[in-house]
Design a protein around this motif. Sequence first.
Motif, PDB file in Angstrom:
ATOM      1  N   LEU A 160       0.838  -1.204   0.000  1.00 23.47           N
ATOM      2  CA  LEU A 160       0.000   0.000   0.000  1.00 23.47           C
ATOM      3  C   LEU A 160       0.867   1.246   0.000  1.00 23.47           C
ATOM      4  O   LEU A 160       0.605   2.205  -0.734  1.00 23.47           O
ATOM      5  CB  LEU A 160      -0.914   0.002   1.224  1.00 23.47           C
ATOM      6  CG  LEU A 160      -2.116  -0.932   1.199  1.00 23.47           C
ATOM      7  CD1 LEU A 160      -2.938  -0.739   2.467  1.00 23.47           C
ATOM      8  CD2 LEU A 160      -2.994  -0.684  -0.017  1.00 23.47           C
ATOM      9  N   ALA A 165      -2.263  -0.291  -4.411  1.00 26.81           N
ATOM     10  CA  ALA A 165      -3.625  -0.630  -3.993  1.00 26.81           C
ATOM     11  C   ALA A 165      -4.502  -1.048  -5.172  1.00 26.81           C
ATOM     12  O   ALA A 165      -5.189  -2.079  -5.123  1.00 26.81           O
ATOM     13  CB  ALA A 165      -4.261   0.553  -3.260  1.00 26.81           C
ATOM     14  N   ALA A 169      -6.022  -4.822  -6.062  1.00 22.29           N
ATOM     15  CA  ALA A 169      -7.458  -5.051  -6.244  1.00 22.29           C
ATOM     16  C   ALA A 169      -7.746  -5.728  -7.580  1.00 22.29           C
ATOM     17  O   ALA A 169      -8.590  -6.631  -7.666  1.00 22.29           O
ATOM     18  CB  ALA A 169      -8.208  -3.716  -6.149  1.00 22.29           C
ATOM     19  N   THR A 172      -6.632  -9.436  -7.341  1.00 25.30           N
ATOM     20  CA  THR A 172      -7.516 -10.193  -6.460  1.00 25.30           C
ATOM     21  C   THR A 172      -8.852 -10.489  -7.129  1.00 25.30           C
ATOM     22  O   THR A 172      -9.431 -11.567  -6.944  1.00 25.30           O
ATOM     23  CB  THR A 172      -7.746  -9.425  -5.148  1.00 25.30           C
ATOM     24  OG1 THR A 172      -6.486  -9.097  -4.557  1.00 25.30           O
ATOM     25  CG2 THR A 172      -8.549 -10.255  -4.166  1.00 25.30           C
ATOM     26  N   ASP A 191      -6.553   0.995   6.192  1.00 22.69           N
ATOM     27  CA  ASP A 191      -6.527   0.542   4.801  1.00 22.69           C
ATOM     28  C   ASP A 191      -6.355  -0.970   4.713  1.00 22.69           C
ATOM     29  O   ASP A 191      -6.947  -1.627   3.843  1.00 22.69           O
ATOM     30  CB  ASP A 191      -5.384   1.229   4.035  1.00 22.69           C
ATOM     31  CG  ASP A 191      -5.683   2.694   3.744  1.00 22.69           C
ATOM     32  OD1 ASP A 191      -6.858   3.082   3.847  1.00 22.69           O
ATOM     33  OD2 ASP A 191      -4.746   3.444   3.419  1.00 22.69           O
ATOM     34  N   LYS A 194      -9.606  -2.606   5.631  1.00 24.97           N
ATOM     35  CA  LYS A 194     -10.547  -2.513   4.507  1.00 24.97           C
ATOM     36  C   LYS A 194     -10.260  -3.593   3.470  1.00 24.97           C
ATOM     37  O   LYS A 194     -11.179  -4.239   2.947  1.00 24.97           O
ATOM     38  CB  LYS A 194     -10.450  -1.124   3.874  1.00 24.97           C
ATOM     39  CG  LYS A 194     -11.439  -0.881   2.745  1.00 24.97           C
ATOM     40  CD  LYS A 194     -11.297   0.537   2.227  1.00 24.97           C
ATOM     41  CE  LYS A 194     -12.267   0.783   1.071  1.00 24.97           C
ATOM     42  NZ  LYS A 194     -12.121   2.172   0.521  1.00 24.97           N
ATOM     43  N   ILE A 195      -8.972  -3.799   3.166  1.00 22.33           N
ATOM     44  CA  ILE A 195      -8.597  -4.842   2.208  1.00 22.33           C
ATOM     45  C   ILE A 195      -9.010  -6.210   2.728  1.00 22.33           C
ATOM     46  O   ILE A 195      -9.564  -7.037   1.992  1.00 22.33           O
ATOM     47  CB  ILE A 195      -7.076  -4.800   1.926  1.00 22.33           C
ATOM     48  CG1 ILE A 195      -6.734  -3.578   1.089  1.00 22.33           C
ATOM     49  CG2 ILE A 195      -6.617  -6.072   1.214  1.00 22.33           C
ATOM     50  CD1 ILE A 195      -5.246  -3.411   0.849  1.00 22.33           C
ATOM     51  N   SER A 196      -8.756  -6.458   4.008  1.00 19.88           N
ATOM     52  CA  SER A 196      -9.131  -7.740   4.592  1.00 19.88           C
ATOM     53  C   SER A 196     -10.631  -8.000   4.453  1.00 19.88           C
ATOM     54  O   SER A 196     -11.050  -9.097   4.064  1.00 19.88           O
ATOM     55  CB  SER A 196      -8.721  -7.779   6.070  1.00 19.88           C
ATOM     56  OG  SER A 196      -9.232  -8.936   6.699  1.00 19.88           O
ATOM     57  N   SER A 198     -12.596  -6.968   2.254  1.00 21.46           N
ATOM     58  CA  SER A 198     -13.009  -7.159   0.860  1.00 21.46           C
ATOM     59  C   SER A 198     -12.525  -8.474   0.248  1.00 21.46           C
ATOM     60  O   SER A 198     -13.105  -8.943  -0.731  1.00 21.46           O
ATOM     61  CB  SER A 198     -12.511  -5.990   0.008  1.00 21.46           C
ATOM     62  OG  SER A 198     -11.097  -5.979  -0.081  1.00 21.46           O
TER      63      SER A 198
END
Length: 465
Positions: A160, A165, A169, A172, A191, A194-196, A198
């Motif tokens: 990040l 970022a 995304a 993934t 941040d 938030k990634i976790s 998603s």
Amino acid sequence: MTSSLFSSLPLNPAQLDALSGLGYAHMTPVQAQSIPPILQRQDVIIQAKTGSGKTAAFAIGLLHHLNPRFFGVQAVVMCPTRELAEQVGQAIRQLASRMSNVKVVMLCGGKPFGAQRDSLQHGAHIVVGTPGRIQDHLQRGTLELKGVTSFVLDEADRMLDMGFADVMAEITAKLPANRQTLLLSATFPDDIKKISRSIQKNPIQITVDAEVAHDEVVLEQVFFEVQKHERNVALLAIFEHYRPANAMVFCNTKKQCAEVARFLREHDIEAAAIHGDLEQRERDQVLLQFANNSCPVLVASDVAARGLDIPSLEMVVNFELPRDADTYVHRIGRTGRAGESGQAFSIVTPPEAPRMRVIEDYLKAHCVCDVLASLDRDPNYELQGAMVTLQLDAGRKQKIRPGDILGALTGDAGLSGGQIGKIKILDNGSYVAIERSALRQAMNYLAEGKVKGRAIKVRRMKAQR
């Protein structure tokens, strides 16, 4: 309570054999807590710093779930830098050494795209790479992810910080929904949370960062308060007083790295700089010489603060304090690892005093300050690497193996095994570390003799800039 022995894990005999052969017996705290849920295919968040054993933890899990008979990509490990990716790839290969036909392919920038494409076409089980190059292969259709069952984001916070970022995304989004996702991060800011949310499903969170940070043995953590014009003098005084066998000096800018390395060399301290302006080949050669004891001092920007596997580092110096406490902790975490003693020193000018206060708040401890006048300096001090690196013009494609180089040097050349250090084989070249006292003997033989029946061109590498 979880047993600390690897033999207590439900691993196959080949994995246990590999662990035993590599000297693994007891698990580190992060391994004891994370491996059981990883083996159960649960999503896991691991918050731990460098040196905690997290790479082996997720590598053991990936290999346990692998089906070697299916030659398709089943696991993807994404790392922020090529250096970390190569270390992770090497660790996985070592742990898979007793398993049959496990193929690991590295997808990193700075290497020919075509060779990576060809490796993927011949079949791969595990891909380890950097975000940009993995994205490149996906966009060109040379990487297929439909068979992936395990996905690892290693040092996600660093990715990040480096601006990956959107790339993370995009990658993934191309993975199967029914997969295991492991997220590793030294810190856990919003941040990362938030990634976790998603990409993971009901993840188990394991935090050992605080435990590692306070249990590791850093014998000294001292701040020297100086005026701005005294920064170079302070750095030299630290070396002349503490006389380390090796050290890392951290700077905040690329220009500062080059200037500090030059200053140290001018004062008979062999040093090399590593920063973002170096070409990948130059970065690789600097790290190689540092790792094999040919260049004892590495002057680095924070691109090297994480992910470098450098055991037994005696001293870290912050030439200038970083702007946040987390970076400071990662810098000094390069020394005093695995129960060994270490020294961490910081040079602080008056405008940087607020940064020191932030670090104190973060560590919940008072920073010990000292003055230069307290240091006993040796005006005759100098520091050279115990080894010298030789570069040979033959490698893997010429069928050269480490044993061929070792055999030539200990045979006809007459060197003892103890005079030969690390050997690294690349596609079209090789590197070998030679004890400094045996350099002439090795060079004389290689100039006239042969390795595996062929004449080999050789040159001595010197520390760069």
